[in-house]
Design an enzyme around this catalytic site. Structure first.
Site, PDB file in Angstrom:
ATOM      1  N   ARG A 214       1.283  55.779 -51.694  1.00 41.15           N
ATOM      2  CA  ARG A 214       0.228  56.584 -51.058  1.00 41.15           C
ATOM      3  C   ARG A 214      -1.131  56.330 -51.731  1.00 41.15           C
ATOM      4  NH1 ARG A 214       3.170  62.086 -51.689  1.00 41.15           N
ATOM      5  NH2 ARG A 214       1.256  63.052 -50.927  1.00 41.15           N
TER       6      ARG A 214
ATOM      7  N   ARG B 120      -8.570  59.182 -42.570  1.00 42.33           N
ATOM      8  CA  ARG B 120      -8.041  58.372 -43.666  1.00 42.33           C
ATOM      9  C   ARG B 120      -8.346  56.893 -43.481  1.00 42.33           C
ATOM     10  NH1 ARG B 120      -3.776  62.227 -45.241  1.00 42.33           N
ATOM     11  NH2 ARG B 120      -2.634  61.534 -47.069  1.00 42.33           N
TER      12      ARG B 120
ATOM     13  N   ARG C 258       4.558  69.461 -58.028  1.00 44.45           N
ATOM     14  CA  ARG C 258       4.078  70.528 -57.147  1.00 44.45           C
ATOM     15  C   ARG C 258       5.138  71.024 -56.158  1.00 44.45           C
ATOM     16  NH1 ARG C 258      -0.451  67.405 -53.396  1.00 44.45           N
ATOM     17  NH2 ARG C 258       1.023  66.250 -52.114  1.00 44.45           N
TER      18      ARG C 258
ATOM     19  N   LYS D 250      -6.977  68.603 -52.204  1.00 40.45           N
ATOM     20  CA  LYS D 250      -7.587  68.856 -50.891  1.00 40.45           C
ATOM     21  C   LYS D 250      -6.927  70.054 -50.201  1.00 40.45           C
ATOM     22  CE  LYS D 250      -6.617  64.781 -49.118  1.00 40.45           C
ATOM     23  NZ  LYS D 250      -5.846  64.169 -50.206  1.00 40.45           N
TER      24      LYS D 250
ATOM     25  N   ARG E  33       7.897  68.652 -51.178  1.00 32.05           N
ATOM     26  CA  ARG E  33       7.791  67.621 -50.158  1.00 32.05           C
ATOM     27  C   ARG E  33       8.649  66.416 -50.519  1.00 32.05           C
ATOM     28  NH1 ARG E  33       1.479  66.849 -48.992  1.00 32.05           N
ATOM     29  NH2 ARG E  33       2.245  64.733 -48.725  1.00 32.05           N
TER      30      ARG E  33
HETATM   31  P1  AMP Z   1      -0.758  64.522 -46.766  1.00 27.45           P
HETATM   32  O1  AMP Z   1      -0.040  65.814 -46.546  1.00 27.45           O
HETATM   33  O2  AMP Z   1      -2.204  64.571 -46.341  1.00 27.45           O
HETATM   34  O3  AMP Z   1      -0.591  63.972 -48.154  1.00 27.45           O
HETATM   35  O4  AMP Z   1      -0.074  63.463 -45.769  1.00 27.45           O
HETATM   36  C1  AMP Z   1       1.289  63.117 -45.900  1.00 27.45           C
HETATM   37  C2  AMP Z   1       1.580  61.848 -45.122  1.00 27.45           C
HETATM   38  O5  AMP Z   1       1.298  62.052 -43.728  1.00 27.45           O
HETATM   39  C3  AMP Z   1       0.719  60.643 -45.519  1.00 27.45           C
HETATM   40  O6  AMP Z   1       1.261  59.943 -46.643  1.00 27.45           O
HETATM   41  C4  AMP Z   1       0.768  59.823 -44.231  1.00 27.45           C
HETATM   42  O7  AMP Z   1       2.016  59.153 -44.096  1.00 27.45           O
HETATM   43  C5  AMP Z   1       0.714  60.889 -43.165  1.00 27.45           C
HETATM   44  N1  AMP Z   1      -0.679  61.226 -42.784  1.00 27.45           N
HETATM   45  C6  AMP Z   1      -1.331  62.409 -42.964  1.00 27.45           C
HETATM   46  N2  AMP Z   1      -2.585  62.362 -42.514  1.00 27.45           N
HETATM   47  C7  AMP Z   1      -2.758  61.109 -42.028  1.00 27.45           C
HETATM   48  C8  AMP Z   1      -3.852  60.421 -41.444  1.00 27.45           C
HETATM   49  N3  AMP Z   1      -5.043  61.017 -41.274  1.00 27.45           N
HETATM   50  N4  AMP Z   1      -3.657  59.130 -41.071  1.00 27.45           N
HETATM   51  C9  AMP Z   1      -2.471  58.511 -41.223  1.00 27.45           C
HETATM   52  N5  AMP Z   1      -1.397  59.095 -41.790  1.00 27.45           N
HETATM   53  C10 AMP Z   1      -1.534  60.380 -42.191  1.00 27.45           C
END
Ligand code: AMP
Length: 217
Positions: A172, A88, A127, A13, A161
């Site tokens: 996740r 989400r 990554r 994404k 990360r």
């Molecule tokens: P991402 O970078 O999208 O993989 O997000 C990393 C982490 O941020 C996720 O595992 C969640 O803990 C938190 N996070 C990001 N976007 C959301 C969302 N829309 N709702 C809830 N938690 C989020």
């Protein structure tokens, strides 16, 4: 056009949102990036989100919707937004519908990037990104042409990360299946959903997304 990219962690994404923003001048709205920035800056939101993110859980709908609502108040969103990692949960999707309606914006399309769970663990564990420009790389799938030097900006510092380890990735993925996958039906029922094969190469996925967006506004 406003577009949502849907898919589990590691589906690509972020990569595709970045490419969409480069090609179409859309704003990439990544809630993960915004939350990581809040954690780094030690804001109240960052302090509340830190432990949840480390464990691979979901930050509360209230916090995330608040952050997105503020971002959508900025004038640059008029050129279109690509939502990356948001919504989400069904509650977030409903809140986004309400936010867009309130701001007079329309949701053009939702692109679901279908991928295989086990492959995601390998993708995520390898990554890393350029610390200067954010370009994404992978230990085996996408290495810089000159080792240690970013192809895009020439930067030589890279970051990984904290939540990109196998254990957190499994948590996740579990959250994705429990809370986020139901959004596929939500947007399908709304007539907004297109499916693309997220296991294809980056350029192939980009082409499939372009095809899905063609003719939509
Ligand atoms: P991402 O970078 O999208 O993989 O997000 C990393 C982490 O941020 C996720 O595992 C969640 O803990 C938190 N996070 C990001 N976007 C959301 C969302 N829309 N709702 C809830 N938690 C989020």
């Amino acid at each position: 056009m406003n577009v949502i990219l849907l898919g589990p962690p590691g589906a690509g994404k972020g990569t595709q949102a970045r490419l969409l923003s480069e090609r179409r001048g859309m704003v990439q709205l990544s809630t993960g990036d915004m939350l990581r920035a809040a954690v780094a800056a030690q804001t109240e939101i960052g302090k509340a989100a830190d432990a949840v993110m480390k464990a691979g859980g979901l930050v509360s709908d209230e916090i995330v919707v608040g952050v997105v609502g503020e971002r959508l108040d900025m004038p640059d969103v008029a050129g279109g937004v690509v939502f990356d990692g948001f919504p989400r949960t069904t509650a977030q999707a409903e809140a986004l519908d309400a936010l867009l309606a309130k701001k007079g914006l329309k949701l053009g399309a939702v692109v679901n990037m279908a991928v295989d769970d086990e492959a995601m663990i390998g993708r995520i564990s390898g990554r890393y990104t350029c610390a200067s420009c954010g370009e994404g790389y992978h230990d085996t799938e996408k290495v810089p042409a000159k080792p240690g030097v970013c192809d895009k900006c020439g930067g030589t510092t890279f970051t990984r990360r904290k939540d990109d380890n196998a254990e957190t990735v499994r948590a996740r993925l579990k959250e994705y299946h429990a809370a986020t996958a139901p959004l596929i039906s939500y947007y399908s029922a709304a007539g907004k959903l297109s499916n693309v094969d997220g296991m294809a190469s980056i350029p192939e996925v980009t082409a499939a997304i372009d095809a899905a967006l063609n003719g939509k506004e």
